[in-house]
Design a protein around this motif. Sequence first.
Motif, PDB file in Angstrom:
ATOM      1  N   VAL A   1       0.867  -1.175   0.000  1.00  0.00           N
ATOM      2  CA  VAL A   1       0.000   0.000   0.000  1.00  0.00           C
ATOM      3  C   VAL A   1       0.907   1.229   0.000  1.00  0.00           C
ATOM      4  O   VAL A   1       1.570   1.515   1.000  1.00  0.00           O
TER       5      VAL A   1
ATOM      6  N   ILE B   1       2.069   4.996   0.387  1.00  0.00           N
ATOM      7  CA  ILE B   1       1.621   6.081   1.259  1.00  0.00           C
ATOM      8  C   ILE B   1       2.420   7.333   0.927  1.00  0.00           C
ATOM      9  O   ILE B   1       3.647   7.289   0.856  1.00  0.00           O
ATOM     10  N   THR B   2       1.727   8.435   0.703  1.00  0.00           N
ATOM     11  CA  THR B   2       2.367   9.736   0.529  1.00  0.00           C
ATOM     12  C   THR B   2       2.073  10.554   1.774  1.00  0.00           C
ATOM     13  O   THR B   2       0.924  10.664   2.203  1.00  0.00           O
ATOM     14  N   ILE B   3       3.110  11.125   2.355  1.00  0.00           N
ATOM     15  CA  ILE B   3       2.989  11.883   3.601  1.00  0.00           C
ATOM     16  C   ILE B   3       3.410  13.321   3.331  1.00  0.00           C
ATOM     17  O   ILE B   3       4.461  13.563   2.745  1.00  0.00           O
TER      18      ILE B   3
ATOM     19  N   TYR C   1       7.558   9.602   1.162  1.00  0.00           N
ATOM     20  CA  TYR C   1       6.926   8.417   0.601  1.00  0.00           C
ATOM     21  C   TYR C   1       7.267   7.207   1.458  1.00  0.00           C
ATOM     22  O   TYR C   1       8.372   7.069   1.962  1.00  0.00           O
ATOM     23  N   SER C   2       6.300   6.358   1.608  1.00  0.00           N
ATOM     24  CA  SER C   2       6.491   5.120   2.342  1.00  0.00           C
ATOM     25  C   SER C   2       5.520   4.095   1.784  1.00  0.00           C
ATOM     26  O   SER C   2       4.773   4.379   0.839  1.00  0.00           O
ATOM     27  N   ARG C   3       5.511   2.931   2.348  1.00  0.00           N
ATOM     28  CA  ARG C   3       4.541   1.910   1.955  1.00  0.00           C
ATOM     29  C   ARG C   3       4.280   0.996   3.137  1.00  0.00           C
ATOM     30  O   ARG C   3       5.080   0.898   4.056  1.00  0.00           O
ATOM     31  N   LEU C   4       3.156   0.373   3.074  1.00  0.00           N
ATOM     32  CA  LEU C   4       2.708  -0.544   4.111  1.00  0.00           C
ATOM     33  C   LEU C   4       2.557  -1.905   3.445  1.00  0.00           C
ATOM     34  O   LEU C   4       1.980  -2.004   2.370  1.00  0.00           O
TER      35      LEU C   4
ATOM     36  N   LEU D   1      -7.170  -0.038   8.054  1.00  0.00           N
ATOM     37  CA  LEU D   1      -7.041   0.026   6.595  1.00  0.00           C
ATOM     38  C   LEU D   1      -8.126  -0.789   5.906  1.00  0.00           C
ATOM     39  O   LEU D   1      -8.627  -0.404   4.858  1.00  0.00           O
TER      40      LEU D   1
END
Length: 156
Positions: free
Chosen positions: A71, A73-75, A83-86, A127
Amino acid sequence: MGKYGDWLIMLIAGSIIIYWLYRVFYRWLHEPPGVNSKLLLSEAEDVNDEDDNVRYLEANGYDVTHGKYRVPITIDLDGEELYSRLFIDMIAERDGKHYVVKTARDRMPIDWTGSGVRDRLLVYALLFPECEGVLFVDQRERIIKTITFHFSDTNQ
């Protein structure tokens, strides 16, 4: 039909259409966010039948329906984009109930306290609110833990 018969049929048909539109709008308005998140899972990897965790879940009556999923993720941090991801390891189903699956990792042991479980697994329950809960699978220890979060309005 007589003079009033055609109007009566049109009135009944119109009423049915208006009622149907109202119900569709009402359902759309009141459905929880994320109900359509199954569409996101169409991009999930295929289930790896050779994975020990998949075999362990299936041996315990679960059907693994989706493989690993990322998933993005933009922060926004004070105007700067991060930017990150789950990562979701799998989605499993049992008795018509869906579960988000997280697997044990040696480098990331879980602290089995209320705050430890909350910090590591609550995000997955939020989520995918349509899922029944989160399964934590450690096939080496032969453990499947079912975690569900219940929110109350009292402080404890």
